[in-house]
Design a protein around this motif. Structure first.
Motif, short mmCIF file in Angstrom:
data_model
loop_
_atom_site.label_atom_id
_atom_site.label_comp_id
_atom_site.label_asym_id
_atom_site.label_seq_id
_atom_site.Cartn_x
_atom_site.Cartn_y
_atom_site.Cartn_z
N GLN A 48 0.77 -1.20 0.01
CA GLN A 48 0.07 -0.03 0.10
C GLN A 48 0.81 1.22 -0.03
O GLN A 48 2.01 1.19 0.36
CB GLN A 48 -1.04 0.03 1.13
CG GLN A 48 -0.35 0.08 2.65
CD GLN A 48 -1.37 0.09 3.80
OE1 GLN A 48 -2.09 1.01 3.90
NE2 GLN A 48 -0.98 -0.78 4.65
N LYS A 62 -4.52 3.16 -7.94
CA LYS A 62 -4.68 2.00 -8.45
C LYS A 62 -3.79 1.04 -7.90
O LYS A 62 -3.96 -0.09 -7.66
CB LYS A 62 -4.16 2.05 -10.13
CG LYS A 62 -5.13 2.72 -11.00
CD LYS A 62 -4.54 3.10 -12.32
CE LYS A 62 -5.57 3.73 -13.05
NZ LYS A 62 -4.98 4.14 -14.54
N ARG A 63 -2.41 1.52 -7.18
CA ARG A 63 -1.55 0.92 -6.35
C ARG A 63 -2.27 0.34 -5.09
O ARG A 63 -2.01 -0.72 -4.90
CB ARG A 63 -0.23 1.71 -5.90
CG ARG A 63 0.83 1.82 -7.35
CD ARG A 63 1.70 2.94 -6.94
NE ARG A 63 2.49 2.38 -5.78
CZ ARG A 63 3.48 3.19 -5.10
NH1 ARG A 63 3.60 4.55 -5.88
NH2 ARG A 63 4.09 3.21 -4.22
N ASN A 64 -2.98 1.25 -4.65
CA ASN A 64 -3.62 0.75 -3.26
C ASN A 64 -4.86 -0.35 -3.38
O ASN A 64 -5.03 -1.12 -2.93
CB ASN A 64 -4.45 1.91 -2.81
CG ASN A 64 -3.45 2.98 -1.93
OD1 ASN A 64 -2.62 2.39 -1.13
ND2 ASN A 64 -3.49 4.05 -1.93
N ILE A 65 -5.67 -0.13 -4.80
CA ILE A 65 -6.63 -1.21 -4.92
C ILE A 65 -5.86 -2.50 -5.27
O ILE A 65 -6.47 -3.47 -4.73
CB ILE A 65 -7.39 -0.67 -6.25
CG1 ILE A 65 -8.08 0.62 -5.96
CG2 ILE A 65 -8.15 -1.72 -6.65
CD1 ILE A 65 -8.95 1.22 -7.18
N GLU A 66 -4.88 -2.57 -5.85
CA GLU A 66 -4.02 -3.79 -6.16
C GLU A 66 -3.38 -4.46 -4.82
O GLU A 66 -3.65 -5.57 -4.66
CB GLU A 66 -2.81 -3.69 -7.06
CG GLU A 66 -3.28 -3.48 -8.70
CD GLU A 66 -2.03 -3.43 -9.49
OE1 GLU A 66 -1.91 -3.88 -10.61
OE2 GLU A 66 -1.12 -2.60 -8.94
N ALA A 67 -3.31 -3.36 -3.75
CA ALA A 67 -2.53 -4.00 -2.57
C ALA A 67 -3.69 -4.82 -1.75
O ALA A 67 -3.36 -5.46 -1.05
CB ALA A 67 -1.75 -2.66 -1.92
N TRP A 85 -10.71 -0.24 -14.36
CA TRP A 85 -10.56 0.04 -13.03
C TRP A 85 -11.84 0.51 -12.19
O TRP A 85 -11.81 0.41 -11.05
CB TRP A 85 -9.38 1.28 -12.62
CG TRP A 85 -8.03 0.84 -12.81
CD1 TRP A 85 -7.21 0.59 -14.09
CD2 TRP A 85 -7.11 0.00 -11.93
NE1 TRP A 85 -6.26 0.22 -13.95
CE2 TRP A 85 -5.96 -0.29 -12.64
CE3 TRP A 85 -7.57 -0.53 -10.76
CZ2 TRP A 85 -4.93 -1.06 -11.94
CZ3 TRP A 85 -6.16 -1.22 -9.85
CH2 TRP A 85 -5.09 -1.53 -10.61
N GLU A 122 -7.01 -5.83 -2.97
CA GLU A 122 -8.32 -6.36 -3.31
C GLU A 122 -8.17 -8.01 -3.59
O GLU A 122 -9.25 -8.86 -3.56
CB GLU A 122 -8.42 -5.89 -4.95
CG GLU A 122 -7.31 -6.53 -5.99
CD GLU A 122 -7.79 -5.86 -7.21
OE1 GLU A 122 -8.63 -5.25 -7.65
OE2 GLU A 122 -6.62 -5.98 -7.94
N THR A 123 -6.94 -8.58 -3.28
CA THR A 123 -6.83 -9.68 -3.19
C THR A 123 -7.02 -10.40 -1.81
O THR A 123 -7.01 -11.55 -1.56
CB THR A 123 -5.33 -10.33 -3.60
OG1 THR A 123 -4.38 -9.71 -3.04
CG2 THR A 123 -5.19 -10.04 -5.15
N ARG A 142 -13.21 -2.49 -9.99
CA ARG A 142 -12.54 -2.84 -9.12
C ARG A 142 -12.52 -1.59 -8.00
O ARG A 142 -12.38 -1.80 -6.66
CB ARG A 142 -10.97 -3.00 -9.60
CG ARG A 142 -10.77 -4.15 -10.44
CD ARG A 142 -9.47 -4.03 -11.29
NE ARG A 142 -8.48 -4.41 -10.57
CZ ARG A 142 -7.31 -4.59 -11.26
NH1 ARG A 142 -7.10 -4.31 -12.22
NH2 ARG A 142 -6.52 -4.89 -10.19
#
Length: 448
Positions: free
Chosen positions: A231, A252-257, A290, A259-260, A293
Motif C-alpha cells: 500500500q 490503482k496501487r492501493n486497489i491492487e494492494a 479500474w 483487492e486480493t 475494481r
C-alpha cells in the motif's frame, strides 16, 4: 502565468455541466462556508460563488484569470456545503477538477515547480522516502539540534505559524521503529472480523503511535488485522492540489494492494485519507479497467470509530481520570464519510468523561491538508474562531480524528497559551481508557 485559452477549453471539455447547473443559487451553503464568513461575506469566496465562476468560464463569459484561480485556491475544500445542499451538488468534485485543469496549464516559478516535484512525485508516493524524512526529523528532535536551534532563536526566521508548528510536532519514531512494522496481528479475543488496515504515509511515520493504538483497539474488539506492505499514500494531497493523474496512479496501487485480501473491511483512522479512499470509484469512473475494481474497494472502507461501535467497544465499562472533553469533527470524516455520531458515542460511553459539544464543531479548523502552510492568514483566522468555541466548553481535552486537525488543534492551544488543555486523536483517548481501566482492575484481581 497561465495558458488561459487552453484552460477555457479544458473547462468546457472536462467540467461536469450538469453538476454546475444543479446549483440553484439558494444560498444554503453560505452559513457553512468558513472562507465566505472569514472573508467578510464575499460571494466569490463561497461555494455558490465559486460554482458561478466555474460556470462562467465554461460559458466563455469570463476568462480563467488570477481572480478565478485565487477564489478556487482559497477554498478549504472542507465540503461542509455538500450535506446542506438541497440539490446534492458534489462541490468537492467540481473543485478538484477545476484545480487540476488550472494546475496542469499553469507556469509555476522554478522554485515552486521544484517543490511540487519533490513533494508530489518524489516523496509522498514512496513510503521508504517518507520514513527517511521522518527519521531526519527524529534526529533533529533527539540529537540536541532542536534545542540549539531554539536557543539561538533561529525559529524567528520562519513565519510565526510555522515556528509554532515546529513546537507542536509529535516526537517521531526512529528509523528502526518505522522499518519494523507488522504485516499481520491477531485478535486478542475470539475473532469477530478479519480486516485490512490502511496505514497511510504520515500516519505510519510521524503519527505511528496513533496507528499502534488503532491496531490495539481493533485487536481488543476481536479483529485479525492484515497490513499489506504494497500500500502507498492515498493520493488525497495530489487530488486536492491539481495532480489528479498522480492521484489515480496511487489509487490503482492501493486497489491492487488490497483487492486480493480476504477481509471484511478496510479500516482507516484518518478522516482525510478515508474520504479520498472512499471516492476512488469517482476518481476512476472513466477507466474501464479500474472502475469496477474501485467500486469493490470502496465498498469495504470503514472508519475505525464505526467498527469499534459495531463490535461493542462502547458497551464496556471503561474509565479515565475525570476530564471535560470536546470533539472537533474532521471535515472529510463528517461530510464525505458521513461519520459523526460514532466518535461522540464512544467518548460519551467512557466513565470520567464529561462530554461538552462545542459550537460549530463541524466547521473546519483551517488545517485542510497543507492549507495552513500555503494559506496561513485565512487558516489562522479560521483556527482563531475554532479555538474560541473550544474555550467556551472549558474542555481540558480536545479530541479529533485526523492528523492535520490534530496538529492544528495543538497549534491553536499553543497560540492561545492554554497550558491545561491537550489535543489527542480519538484512538489515543480510547486506548487511555483501556489502560486506565486495566490499572484500576489489577488491585481488585489481586485482592480476589
Amino acid at each position: 502565468m497561465t495558458n488561459k485559452p487552453h484552460i477555457q477549453q479544458q473547462f468546457q471539455a472536462r467540467m461536469n455541466e450538469d453538476e454546475l447547473l444543479n446549483c440553484m443559487r439558494c444560498g444554503f451553503c453560505l452559513p457553512t462556508c468558513p472562507t465566505y464568513i472569514e472573508s467578510g461575506f464575499q460571494e466569490s469566496h463561497s461555494p455558490r460563488g465559486r460554482i458561478a465562476l466555474m460556470k462562467a468560464v465554461v460559458d466563455g463569459i469570463i476568462e480563467p484569470d488570477e481572480d478565478v484561480e485565487r477564489s478556487l485556491q482559497l477554498c478549504l475544500g472542507c465540503r461542509a456545503c455538500e450535506p446542506v445542499c438541497p440539490s446534492g451538488v458534489r462541490y468537492g468534485h467540481l473543485l478538484e477538477e477545476a484545480r487540476d485543469i488550472i494546475a496542469q496549464h499553469k507556469t509555476y516559478s522554478p522554485i515552486v515547480r521544484f517543490i511540487r516535484h519533490i513533494v508530489f512525485k518524489q516523496l509522498f508516493p514512496h513510503p521508504n522516502r517518507m520514513r527517511m524524512v521522518t527519521a531526519l526529523i527524529g534526529f533533529y528532535q533527539r540529537s540536541g539540534l532542536q534545542t540549539l536551534v531554539r536557543q539561538l532563536g533561529l525559529l524567528r526566521l520562519l513565519p510565526s505559524h510555522l515556528a509554532t508548528m515546529e513546537n507542536v510536532l509529535p516526537n517521531v519514531p526512529t528509523w528502526k521503529q518505522m522499518n519494523e512494522r507488522p504485516t499481520h496481528v491477531e485478535a486478542l479475543i475470539p475473532r469477530k472480523r478479519r480486516v485490512a488496515f490502511f496505514r497511510g504515509c504520515l500516519m505510519d511515520t510521524m503519527f505511528m503511535d496513533i496507528n499502534d493504538a488503532t491496531m490495539k483497539l481493533l485487536q481488543l474488539v476481536g479483529c485479525d488485522i492484515v497490513i499489506p506492505e504494497a500500500q502507498t499514500c492515498c493520493g488525497a494531497l495530489h487530488g486536492h492540489s491539481g495532480e489528479k493523474a498522480d492521484a489515480k496512479t496511487l489509487a490503482k496501487r492501493n486497489i491492487e494492494a488490497f483487492e486480493t485480501l480476504d477481509v471484511d473491511y478496510i479500516i482507516t483512522n484518518a478522516g482525510g485519507c478515508g474520504a479520498f479512499l472512499i471516492e476512488y470509484d469517482h476518481l476512476l469512473k472513466d477507466d474501464p479497467v479500474w472502475a469496477e475494481r474501485a467500486k469493490a474497494f470502496v465498498a469495504k472502507i470503514k472508519d475505525v470509530s464505526v467498527i469499534l461501535v459495531e463490535l461493542g467497544f462502547h458497551h464496556k465499562d471503561w474509565h479515565v481520570p475525570n476530564q471535560i472533553v470536546t470533539y472537533q469533527d474532521s471535515c472529510h470524516l463528517r461530510n464525505v464519510m458521513k461519520t459523526a455520531k460514532e466518535p461522540r458515542l464512544l467518548l460519551q460511553s467512557i466513565a470520567g468523561i464529561e462530554f461538552r459539544e462545542m459550537k460549530d464543531a463541524d466547521r473546519c479548523c483551517g488545517s485542510a491538508g497543507i492549507y495552513n502552510i500555503i494559506e496561513p492568514d485565512m487558516s489562522m483566522q479560521v483556527l482563531d474562531y475554532k479555538m474560541e468555541q473550544a474555550k467556551q466548553t472549558k474542555a481540558t481535552t480536545i479530541v479529533t480524528a485526523n492528523p492535520g486537525c490534530l496538529l492544528q488543534m495543538k497549534l491553536g492551544i499553543e497560540r492561545e497559551g492554554l497550558t491545561n488543555v491537550r489535543a489527542v486523536h480519538l484512538v489515543e483517548l480510547l486506548l487511555e481508557a483501556v489502560e486506565t481501566t486495566k490499572q484500576m482492575d489489577e488491585p481488585l484481581k489481586q485482592m480476589g
